[in-house]
Write an enzyme that holds these catalytic residues in place. Structure first.
Site, PDB file in Angstrom:
ATOM      1  N   ALA A  71      39.311  30.220  49.254  1.00  0.00           N
ATOM      2  CA  ALA A  71      38.354  29.486  48.778  1.00  0.00           C
ATOM      3  C   ALA A  71      37.808  28.376  49.118  1.00  0.00           C
ATOM      4  O   ALA A  71      38.295  27.707  50.450  1.00  0.00           O
ATOM      5  CB  ALA A  71      38.847  28.594  47.700  1.00  0.00           C
ATOM      6  N   GLU A 104      44.008  41.068  46.872  1.00  0.00           N
ATOM      7  CA  GLU A 104      43.777  42.016  45.599  1.00  0.00           C
ATOM      8  C   GLU A 104      41.916  40.775  45.526  1.00  0.00           C
ATOM      9  O   GLU A 104      42.186  39.171  45.880  1.00  0.00           O
ATOM     10  CB  GLU A 104      44.323  41.729  44.298  1.00  0.00           C
ATOM     11  CG  GLU A 104      44.616  40.911  43.211  1.00  0.00           C
ATOM     12  CD  GLU A 104      45.343  40.589  43.008  1.00  0.00           C
ATOM     13  OE1 GLU A 104      45.778  39.802  42.135  1.00  0.00           O
ATOM     14  OE2 GLU A 104      46.676  41.580  42.744  1.00  0.00           O
ATOM     15  N   ASN A 109      32.711  40.963  44.356  1.00  0.00           N
ATOM     16  CA  ASN A 109      32.395  40.234  45.729  1.00  0.00           C
ATOM     17  C   ASN A 109      32.528  40.496  46.376  1.00  0.00           C
ATOM     18  O   ASN A 109      33.143  40.746  47.229  1.00  0.00           O
ATOM     19  CB  ASN A 109      34.500  39.338  45.251  1.00  0.00           C
ATOM     20  CG  ASN A 109      34.330  37.680  46.313  1.00  0.00           C
ATOM     21  OD1 ASN A 109      32.841  37.473  47.114  1.00  0.00           O
ATOM     22  ND2 ASN A 109      34.790  36.943  45.477  1.00  0.00           N
ATOM     23  N   TYR A 116      37.427  40.335  54.909  1.00  0.00           N
ATOM     24  CA  TYR A 116      38.721  40.796  54.701  1.00  0.00           C
ATOM     25  C   TYR A 116      38.245  42.387  55.544  1.00  0.00           C
ATOM     26  O   TYR A 116      39.275  43.052  56.203  1.00  0.00           O
ATOM     27  CB  TYR A 116      39.037  41.944  53.241  1.00  0.00           C
ATOM     28  CG  TYR A 116      39.306  40.130  52.447  1.00  0.00           C
ATOM     29  CD1 TYR A 116      39.523  38.778  52.596  1.00  0.00           C
ATOM     30  CD2 TYR A 116      38.459  40.134  51.343  1.00  0.00           C
ATOM     31  CE1 TYR A 116      39.780  37.781  51.517  1.00  0.00           C
ATOM     32  CE2 TYR A 116      39.280  39.222  49.950  1.00  0.00           C
ATOM     33  CZ  TYR A 116      39.563  37.989  50.392  1.00  0.00           C
ATOM     34  OH  TYR A 116      39.426  36.921  49.775  1.00  0.00           O
TER      35      TYR A 116
END
Length: 147
Positions: A71, A104, A109, A116
């Site tokens: 985050a 996950e 998003n 990723y």
């Protein structure tokens, strides 16, 4: 100056505040404390000029890792801090001798999915209706770690 450090109990209030700002179903300070106390936990935080800007971490067990959280506060997004957190987590995973990393993410998003994929993660599955508020599928990713 940007600094990545190991997340300590002292920084849990900062991480909990970040949770509230970044997630619709945030982890509480108590949940973060429990997570951090796990012998399998590896968590980091990033500061910019001394200001807490985000955090991330993973669990390591039996040669595999699972990224549980990453985050970055909205005002620090699009500055490369997510990438720096990922680099720190993956470096630690390699140091621990992990072979595979999993994660996950909400299927909507796109910024996280792009991050990723830039680290070599590939989609390996999907869990319908996994997330709530709003209800949404989770996309599962994995990456083989370089030795």
């Amino acid at each position: 100056m940007t600094v990545i450090s190991k997340l300590t109990p002292f920084r849990i209030p900062d991480a909990a505040a970040t949770e509230k700002e970044c997630f619709t179903v945030p982890w509480s300070a108590g949940s973060l404390r429990e997570e951090l106390n796990s012998p399998f936990a590896n968590y980091f935080y990033v500061t910019v000029d001394g200001e807490f800007a985000g955090y991330g971490g993973f669990l390591a067990l039996s040669g595999e890792g699972e990224i549980t959280r990453i985050a970055v506060l909205p005002r620090f997004r699009r500055t490369g801090l997510g990438k720096k957190l990922m680099e720190a987590m993956l470096a630690k995973a390699c140091e621990l001798g992990l072979e595979t990393m999993f994660l996950e993410v909400r299927e909507s998003n796109a910024p996280a999915i792009g991050l990723y994929r830039s680290f070599g993660f590939e989609q390996v599955g999907r869990r319908p209706n996994y997330y709530t508020m709003p209800t949404e599928a989770a996309v599962l990713f994995s990456a083989e770690l370089k030795k």
